[in-house]
Motif scaffolding. Structure first.
Motif, PDB file in Angstrom:
ATOM      1  N   VAL A 156       0.820  -1.211   0.000  1.00  0.00           N
ATOM      2  CA  VAL A 156       0.000   0.000   0.000  1.00  0.00           C
ATOM      3  C   VAL A 156       0.851   1.258   0.000  1.00  0.00           C
ATOM      4  N   ARG A 157       1.906   1.286   0.833  1.00  0.00           N
ATOM      5  CA  ARG A 157       2.689   2.519   0.943  1.00  0.00           C
ATOM      6  C   ARG A 157       3.554   2.710  -0.298  1.00  0.00           C
ATOM      7  N   ARG A 158       3.782   4.003  -0.649  1.00  0.00           N
ATOM      8  CA  ARG A 158       4.596   4.280  -1.831  1.00  0.00           C
ATOM      9  C   ARG A 158       5.894   4.981  -1.475  1.00  0.00           C
ATOM     10  N   SER A 159       6.086   5.304  -0.209  1.00  0.00           N
ATOM     11  CA  SER A 159       7.368   5.850   0.214  1.00  0.00           C
ATOM     12  C   SER A 159       8.323   4.696   0.482  1.00  0.00           C
ATOM     13  N   PRO A 160       9.508   4.686  -0.134  1.00  0.00           N
ATOM     14  CA  PRO A 160      10.421   3.554   0.072  1.00  0.00           C
ATOM     15  C   PRO A 160      10.835   3.379   1.528  1.00  0.00           C
ATOM     16  N   LEU A 161      10.871   4.469   2.302  1.00  0.00           N
ATOM     17  CA  LEU A 161      11.195   4.332   3.733  1.00  0.00           C
ATOM     18  C   LEU A 161      10.141   3.501   4.445  1.00  0.00           C
ATOM     19  N   ALA A 162       8.857   3.820   4.198  1.00  0.00           N
ATOM     20  CA  ALA A 162       7.779   3.068   4.849  1.00  0.00           C
ATOM     21  C   ALA A 162       7.786   1.623   4.380  1.00  0.00           C
ATOM     22  N   MET A 163       8.108   1.410   3.089  1.00  0.00           N
ATOM     23  CA  MET A 163       8.156   0.030   2.595  1.00  0.00           C
ATOM     24  C   MET A 163       9.268  -0.753   3.285  1.00  0.00           C
ATOM     25  N   LEU A 164      10.427  -0.097   3.463  1.00  0.00           N
ATOM     26  CA  LEU A 164      11.543  -0.771   4.130  1.00  0.00           C
ATOM     27  C   LEU A 164      11.165  -1.143   5.568  1.00  0.00           C
ATOM     28  N   MET A 165      10.441  -0.212   6.245  1.00  0.00           N
ATOM     29  CA  MET A 165      10.032  -0.522   7.622  1.00  0.00           C
ATOM     30  C   MET A 165       9.015  -1.653   7.646  1.00  0.00           C
ATOM     31  N   SER A 166       8.118  -1.712   6.654  1.00  0.00           N
ATOM     32  CA  SER A 166       7.160  -2.818   6.598  1.00  0.00           C
ATOM     33  C   SER A 166       7.885  -4.143   6.367  1.00  0.00           C
ATOM     34  N   VAL A 167       8.952  -4.106   5.546  1.00  0.00           N
ATOM     35  CA  VAL A 167       9.742  -5.321   5.343  1.00  0.00           C
ATOM     36  C   VAL A 167      10.376  -5.752   6.665  1.00  0.00           C
ATOM     37  N   GLU A 168      10.804  -4.772   7.474  1.00  0.00           N
ATOM     38  CA  GLU A 168      11.350  -5.114   8.790  1.00  0.00           C
ATOM     39  C   GLU A 168      10.314  -5.847   9.643  1.00  0.00           C
ATOM     40  N   VAL A 169       9.055  -5.369   9.586  1.00  0.00           N
ATOM     41  CA  VAL A 169       7.986  -6.043  10.336  1.00  0.00           C
ATOM     42  C   VAL A 169       7.855  -7.486   9.863  1.00  0.00           C
ATOM     43  N   MET A 170       7.981  -7.703   8.534  1.00  0.00           N
ATOM     44  CA  MET A 170       7.857  -9.067   8.009  1.00  0.00           C
ATOM     45  C   MET A 170       9.027  -9.945   8.469  1.00  0.00           C
ATOM     46  N   TRP A 171      10.262  -9.396   8.445  1.00  0.00           N
ATOM     47  CA  TRP A 171      11.414 -10.147   8.952  1.00  0.00           C
ATOM     48  C   TRP A 171      11.149 -10.601  10.386  1.00  0.00           C
ATOM     49  N   ASN A 172      10.621  -9.660  11.201  1.00  0.00           N
ATOM     50  CA  ASN A 172      10.444  -9.967  12.611  1.00  0.00           C
ATOM     51  C   ASN A 172       9.342 -10.982  12.838  1.00  0.00           C
ATOM     52  N   ALA A 173       8.298 -10.947  11.986  1.00  0.00           N
ATOM     53  CA  ALA A 173       7.257 -11.962  12.086  1.00  0.00           C
ATOM     54  C   ALA A 173       7.855 -13.349  11.823  1.00  0.00           C
ATOM     55  N   ALA A 174       8.713 -13.436  10.810  1.00  0.00           N
ATOM     56  CA  ALA A 174       9.365 -14.716  10.519  1.00  0.00           C
ATOM     57  C   ALA A 174      10.243 -15.143  11.689  1.00  0.00           C
ATOM     58  N   ASN A 175      10.949 -14.184  12.293  1.00  0.00           N
ATOM     59  CA  ASN A 175      11.784 -14.506  13.450  1.00  0.00           C
ATOM     60  C   ASN A 175      10.967 -15.074  14.601  1.00  0.00           C
ATOM     61  N   LEU A 176       9.784 -14.470  14.834  1.00  0.00           N
ATOM     62  CA  LEU A 176       8.928 -14.956  15.919  1.00  0.00           C
ATOM     63  C   LEU A 176       8.518 -16.405  15.658  1.00  0.00           C
ATOM     64  N   ALA A 177       8.201 -16.716  14.394  1.00  0.00           N
ATOM     65  CA  ALA A 177       7.842 -18.094  14.069  1.00  0.00           C
ATOM     66  C   ALA A 177       9.027 -19.036  14.310  1.00  0.00           C
ATOM     67  N   PHE A 178      10.236 -18.597  13.904  1.00  0.00           N
ATOM     68  CA  PHE A 178      11.430 -19.429  14.122  1.00  0.00           C
ATOM     69  C   PHE A 178      11.628 -19.716  15.598  1.00  0.00           C
ATOM     70  N   VAL A 179      11.553 -18.659  16.430  1.00  0.00           N
ATOM     71  CA  VAL A 179      11.817 -18.838  17.859  1.00  0.00           C
ATOM     72  C   VAL A 179      10.723 -19.690  18.503  1.00  0.00           C
ATOM     73  N   ALA A 180       9.460 -19.495  18.069  1.00  0.00           N
ATOM     74  CA  ALA A 180       8.368 -20.288  18.643  1.00  0.00           C
ATOM     75  C   ALA A 180       8.540 -21.767  18.308  1.00  0.00           C
ATOM     76  N   PHE A 181       8.896 -22.059  17.039  1.00  0.00           N
ATOM     77  CA  PHE A 181       9.084 -23.464  16.667  1.00  0.00           C
ATOM     78  C   PHE A 181      10.322 -24.053  17.334  1.00  0.00           C
ATOM     79  N   ALA A 182      11.349 -23.215  17.548  1.00  0.00           N
ATOM     80  CA  ALA A 182      12.522 -23.713  18.274  1.00  0.00           C
ATOM     81  C   ALA A 182      12.130 -24.140  19.685  1.00  0.00           C
ATOM     82  N   ARG A 183      11.240 -23.344  20.320  1.00  0.00           N
ATOM     83  CA  ARG A 183      10.767 -23.709  21.657  1.00  0.00           C
ATOM     84  C   ARG A 183       9.928 -24.983  21.596  1.00  0.00           C
ATOM     85  N   GLN A 184       9.108 -25.115  20.543  1.00  0.00           N
ATOM     86  CA  GLN A 184       8.261 -26.308  20.447  1.00  0.00           C
ATOM     87  C   GLN A 184       9.091 -27.576  20.334  1.00  0.00           C
TER      88      GLN A 184
END
Lengths: 102, 165
Positions: A26-54
């Motif tokens: 949705v966003r067209r500013s590359p800064l906002a897009m980069l920050m949204s990509v950071e949110v996606m990286w962190n979501a993947a990290n949360l899944a990794f850590v949760a499965f590591a605990r499992q």
């Protein structure tokens, strides 16, 4: 015993990933897009850590560590490119950056 | 499901929504910091102590300072100027619909999970256990991170370090 079932962590991870994806689309500013990509990286990290605990294995932590490193490198290079583009032109809008289009 | 998890998960989702919805880039960065801190709390509740610490130091510290410096360098205005011409009509609606579809699919998959947390030793996720794993079994990952960071440093210096050509 964790604070919540593993599936709840995965659900939070899925919601965060989708919100980050909406930001990229949705966003067209590359800064906002980069920050949204950071949110996606962190979501993947949360899944990794949760499965590591499992599974009781540290391999998920190792991979999350690698993801954090790659994300830091990606941010440094992405921001450098944004600074370069901003030096050349007045607007920073991903729609205007078409120099590589064939 | 404990109160800690509910509060941290809510704050994480609210921070992510703030990143997408905020108009000013500075507000986006602040929402991202909130999101990162909430995620660090979630990591702690999963006994991932070292991951929580580097989440705070690298993301909430270094990466966010980088973002703030670039925003301060680029513009003192409220919002970065975007081009008035749009190449795709209804882009916001289409993007949000696609993203919500992705959320529905991923959420269904996540709720189908039935796995329970394994019994782990007390030092699971501690600095000692993580370091032992990183420097013995997974030493290739350690070398790889060094290489990735080297590439990033060289790339940034080549991109913005030179004088105006």
């Amino acid at each position: 015993m964790t604070a919540a079932p593993i599936a709840a962590y995965i659900l939070v991870s899925a919601v965060l990933f989708a919100i980050g994806g909406i930001g990229v689309l949705v966003r067209r500013s590359p800064l906002a897009m980069l920050m949204s990509v950071e949110v996606m990286w962190n979501a993947a990290n949360l899944a990794f850590v949760a499965f590591a605990r499992q599974h009781g294995s540290l391999d998920g932590h190792i991979f999350a560590f690698l993801v954090i490193t790659v994300a830091a490198a990606e941010v440094a290079i992405g921001l450098a490119i944004i600074v370069l583009i901003f030096r050349k032109r007045a607007t920073v809008d991903v729609d205007d950056i078409r120099a590589l289009r064939g | 499901m404990s109160l800690l998890f509910i509060v941290a998960a809510f704050i994480a989702v609210a921070g992510a929504a703030g990143v997408v919805l905020a108009k000013s880039p500075v507000h986006s960065v602040l929402a991202l910091v909130v999101n990162f801190i909430a995620l660090a709390v979630l990591f702690l509740s999963l006994q991932a102590e070292f991951m929580a610490v580097i989440q705070l130091i690298i993301y909430a510290g270094a990466v966010m300072v980088l973002f703030l410096f670039v925003i301060a360098l680029l513009t003192a205005r409220k919002e970065l100027p975007t081009s008035p011409q749009k190449w795709l009509k209804n882009q916001e609606v289409l993007g949000a619909a696609l993203g919500l579809g992705l959320m529905a699919v991923l959420g269904t998959v996540a709720l189908a999970g039935r796995g329970a947390a394994a019994e782990v030793p007390a030092d699971f996720g501690s600095v000692v256990a993580f370091g032992r794993s990183l420097l013995t079994t997974n030493v290739f990952v350690f070398e790889l991170t060094a290489f990735v960071l080297l590439v990033a440093v060289i790339g940034v210096v080549i991109l913005v370090g030179r004088r105006e050509a």
